[in-house]
Design a protein around this motif. Structure first.
Motif, PDB file in Angstrom:
ATOM      1  N   PHE A 238    -116.105 -46.306 -28.560  1.00 22.25           N
ATOM      2  CA  PHE A 238    -116.945 -47.501 -28.619  1.00 22.25           C
ATOM      3  C   PHE A 238    -118.421 -47.167 -28.379  1.00 22.25           C
ATOM      4  N   THR A 239    -118.830 -45.939 -28.739  1.00 25.40           N
ATOM      5  CA  THR A 239    -120.184 -45.489 -28.404  1.00 25.40           C
ATOM      6  C   THR A 239    -121.105 -45.356 -29.609  1.00 25.40           C
ATOM      7  N   LEU A 242    -124.404 -47.079 -28.930  1.00 31.16           N
ATOM      8  CA  LEU A 242    -124.790 -47.109 -27.526  1.00 31.16           C
ATOM      9  C   LEU A 242    -126.120 -46.384 -27.350  1.00 31.16           C
ATOM     10  N   LEU A 256    -121.806 -53.571 -19.334  1.00 31.23           N
ATOM     11  CA  LEU A 256    -121.705 -53.137 -20.721  1.00 31.23           C
ATOM     12  C   LEU A 256    -122.417 -54.147 -21.624  1.00 31.23           C
ATOM     13  N   ASN A 259    -122.076 -56.738 -27.116  1.00 29.43           N
ATOM     14  CA  ASN A 259    -121.422 -56.381 -28.385  1.00 29.43           C
ATOM     15  C   ASN A 259    -120.326 -55.336 -28.164  1.00 29.43           C
ATOM     16  N   ILE A 260    -120.551 -54.413 -27.228  1.00 30.78           N
ATOM     17  CA  ILE A 260    -119.537 -53.394 -26.962  1.00 30.78           C
ATOM     18  C   ILE A 260    -118.363 -54.007 -26.204  1.00 30.78           C
ATOM     19  N   ASP A 263    -116.286 -55.656 -28.693  1.00 25.63           N
ATOM     20  CA  ASP A 263    -115.544 -54.680 -29.495  1.00 25.63           C
ATOM     21  C   ASP A 263    -114.291 -54.210 -28.750  1.00 25.63           C
ATOM     22  N   TRP A 410    -115.743 -42.030 -24.484  1.00 27.87           N
ATOM     23  CA  TRP A 410    -117.177 -42.332 -24.367  1.00 27.87           C
ATOM     24  C   TRP A 410    -118.035 -41.085 -24.609  1.00 27.87           C
TER      25      TRP A 410
END
Length: 735
Positions: A238-239, A242, A256, A259-260, A263, A410
């Motif tokens: 999910f990075t 980022l 966090l 949007n992440i 997700d 990550w």
């Protein structure tokens, strides 16, 4: 007749008749006996050390109700988190009984913090002040009248932070203005710090530790359950988007980006993994608390748990706070939450999903398992979540507790708290040397910076890297920085060791030069100091080089504590065992065939007690590094120019300047501008400058500007926009 509003942050308590039904355990009674002996001194400064789940707050409150409140003495209870303040207040209210309090028929407390009551409302008649450190340090003068001529019991929760300048200033102020002061610090981890910090802590708590016990002792007595850890690697990433801003938000605020979060919460694959893990093991896991990411995540998981658990008789519910529910439009009252909690307590439901509600305070002794579906960088939050399952048999809980963590990929960008290493670091002080080294290397592996990860990932396109021995890419150790806001580790290599030592030695002069007297460094000054430190002590050509973010954390740490940080080293022999060039040299010298090479590498990875999987984390990654070293030995590496790596910073629309919003989204931006001008119009249709008040017939000489500047966190939203004439706008810019 005026409307009266209840101030729930200032309460008067009438003790209940009879005996407190909450009986203390043997270790708590022993602690109270030790405190009784200490209390015979005219003043003292001591620490009470109990592990998380060992009842620090209850022990202290029980003792203070009898020895301070009942004797008409005053208490100032300090903490740095709002939840800790509320927990202390609840403990005083729930444990006031006449068997302990024979002299006082009533007493009162007041909670002081940015979210509770204000220091200006402190009354001299208040018996207990439960206050945040930040509120008190800004309003010490409001304490003077309350302290004057009184005997004060000063309690500091999470006392390992008491070396911070703000805490020391409050302690000194109380000592100077009270008739007498008795200082009690509460902590689970008093001395896991540098020698300088240990010395500073011992200077604050000059009577050392009044009583101490550890997790192992309480587990053996059945008071705490034995934690059993399971890690579930989802392999989901999910990075992708980022950016630097998001990384800082996560690291400093444990938040966090939305949007992440969405997700992760919306990942069908991840949610299926979570629910299937429980359904496939429901007899083992039993009553389980699930910590979800946000409200939508809790609702989604609840639906899945009920759908898949139906044929097994498994029922699930979710609880979320009323304030948070307003965001999604879902209305769930506190009464609804209490009903669901009671159903869980009675065994009517097996899974209770929540968003940070059940971190502390609620008594759910039958909880056998916690599912950690949300990552955190906060050791406090992690400890609280894990603690929900640690009630032992004697405390009405279970013999063993399962802690199940769901870990996403990550790319080593964030040092999330690992519950297993957290409990090891906090409790197992009698670990063997080998276990200590393994723990240190695990921490370093968790904290690997992105630059090092890139180097190790077959980045063979720079001559500088090729000429660097592999051992130089393994850290010598790391600085451990623990502040009130977060924990951070700085990896130190041969290339940067001397630079860091020089910088740390010069920090007192640096702080003086920049006139840093408080605990916080203004953001603009911090940027300037960071750049100065980098240019003065480090070099872009260092391999590995220094990370500017690490310098920021070091400066913040020193501003707060004014001591050198703890440096954890890797034993030189263990460091050599991690050197992939030595492994590659043996393969090369023995001219191993492919099958022999693979078998040899696999045997090293699988060897009992090996640190290789702890440090390199991934066998494919490990093999890739060995192949890189073999290519070097063969001379087959082609040198090519390195390509610059870029990653765009992600920002919310409202964080952009108004003109940028107009460029990207004209409809939204122009509407914001029109609304600002409309708000500046008077009854005659003219425009009024918000600065000087001058009236203008047209917009020609007017500009839309922020009330709170963007440099100070202001947003491009209607409430933060104003209309200024050019002169006022220029003057505002100068300040």
């Amino acid at each position: 007749m005026p409307i009266m509003i209840e101030n729930i942050n200032a309460q008067t308590i009438t003790p209940a008749l009879g005996k407190n039904p909450r009986q203390l355990y043997e270790h708590q009674e022993e602690a109270i006996r030790k405190l009784d002996a200490m209390d015979k001194k005219g003043s003292f400064r001591t620490l009470l050390v109990l592990p998380t789940g060992g009842g620090k707050t209850l022990t202290a409150v029980y003792w203070l109700l009898r020895n301070a409140v009942d004797q008409n003495k005053k208490i100032l209870w300090l903490a740095h988190r709002h939840l800790l303040l509320e927990q202390a207040a609840e403990a005083f209210a729930r444990n006031a009984y006449t068997d302990t309090m024979v002299n006082r028929t009533v007493f009162n407390y007041r909670i002081i913090s940015g979210m509770h009551d204000k220091p200006v409302h402190i009354q001299k008649t208040d018996r207990i002040l439960i206050a945040s450190k930040d509120s008190m340090i800004r309003s010490l003068d409001k304490l003077k009248n309350w302290l004057n001529g009184e005997e004060i019991y000063l309690v500091i929760d999470e006392a390992h932070h008491a070396v911070a300048k703000s805490y020391k200033k409050i302690i000194q102020y109380v000592a100077d203005h009270a008739k007498s002061m008795k200082l009690l610090g509460l902590t689970a981890t008093p001395f896991r710090t540098s020698e300088d910090e240990q010395g500073a802590l011992k200077q604050v708590f000059t009577d050392d530790i009044v009583y101490k016990t550890d997790l192992d002792a309480l587990i053996k007595k059945g008071i705490l359950a034995t934690p059993k850890f399971k890690k579930w690697n989802t392999n989901l990433q999910f990075t992708e988007h980022l950016g630097v801003k998001a990384l800082k938000s996560i690291e400093n605020l444990d938040m966090l980006p939305e949007n992440i979060v969405n997700d992760i919460a919306g990942s069908k694959e991840r949610n299926r993994i979570i629910v299937d893990e429980y359904i496939n093991n429901y007899e083992k896991y039993g009553p389980t608390i699930v910590f979800a990411l946000n409200k939508n995540h809790a609702i989604t998981l609840n639906a899945l748990f009920n759908e898949k658990g139906k044929k097994y008789g498994i029922k699930s519910e979710f609880i979320i706070s009323e304030v948070q529910d307003m965001i999604t439009g879902i209305t769930i009252s506190n009464a609804d939450n209490e009903r669901k909690i009671e159903a869980y307590r009675n065994g009517e439901i097996q899974v209770l999903i929540n968003v940070n509600i059940l971190t502390e305070g609620t008594d759910l002794p039958k909880t056998h398992t916690v599912f950690l579906t949300r990552p955190t960088v906060s050791t406090t939050l992690m400890t609280q979540m894990v603690g929900r399952a640690l009630r032992g048999l004697k405390a009405g809980g279970t013999k063993e507790a399962y802690i199940v963590t769901f870990i996403d990929n990550w790319n080593d960008k964030i040092a999330w708290v690992n519950p297993e290493t957290l409990t090891e670091a906090e409790y197992h002080e009698k670990e063997t040397l080998a276990e200590t080294q393994k723990q240190q290397i695990r921490l370093i592996a968790i904290s690997k910076i992105e630059e090092f990860a890139r180097m190790a990932d077959a980045a063979v396109d720079t001559s500088a890297l090729d000429s660097t021995p592999a051992i130089e890419l393994i850290p010598l150790g790391m600085y451990m920085l623990s502040t009130l806001e977060c924990n951070h580790q700085i990896l130190v290599y041969n290339s940067t060791q001397n630079a860091y030592q020089s910088l740390i030695r010069d920090l007192p002069n640096l702080m003086e030069h920049y006139s840093i007297e408080g605990e916080t460094i203004p953001e603009e000054t911090l940027d300037d100091m960071t750049e100065h430190c980098f240019q003065s002590y480090f070099d872009e050509n260092m391999i590995p080089s220094c990370n500017r973010n690490d310098i920021e954390h070091l400066l913040k740490f020193y501003a707060q504590k004014a001591v050198a940080p703890l440096f954890v080293t890797i034993d030189e022999m263990e460091r050599k065992k991690l050197d992939v060039s030595e492994i590659a040299k043996r393969i090369y010298d023995e001219d191993m065939r492919r099958s022999e090479k693979n078998a040899y590498i696999q045997s090293l990875w699988a060897e009992e007690g090996s640190l290789l999987p702890v440090y390199y984390t991934n066998p494919y990654f490990f093999k890739k590094l060995i192949d890189l070293e073999l290519d070097k030995l063969d001379g087959d590496i082609e040198i090519a120019a390195a390509e610059p790596q870029t990653e765009a910073e992600l920002r919310n629309l409202e964080q952009l300047p108004l003109q940028k919003i107009i460029e990207l989204y004209p409809k939204i931006g122009l509407q914001l501008k029109e609304d600002a001008f409309a708000a500046a119009r008077n009854d005659d249709g003219s425009y009024v400058c918000a600065g000087c008040g001058e009236v203008f017939p047209t917009r020609l000489f007017l500009q839309v500007d922020h009330i709170v500047p963007m440099a100070k966190g202001g947003l491009s939203v209607p409430d933060n926009l104003q209309v200024l004439c050019r002169t006022c706008n220029q003057r505002k810019g100068d300040h």
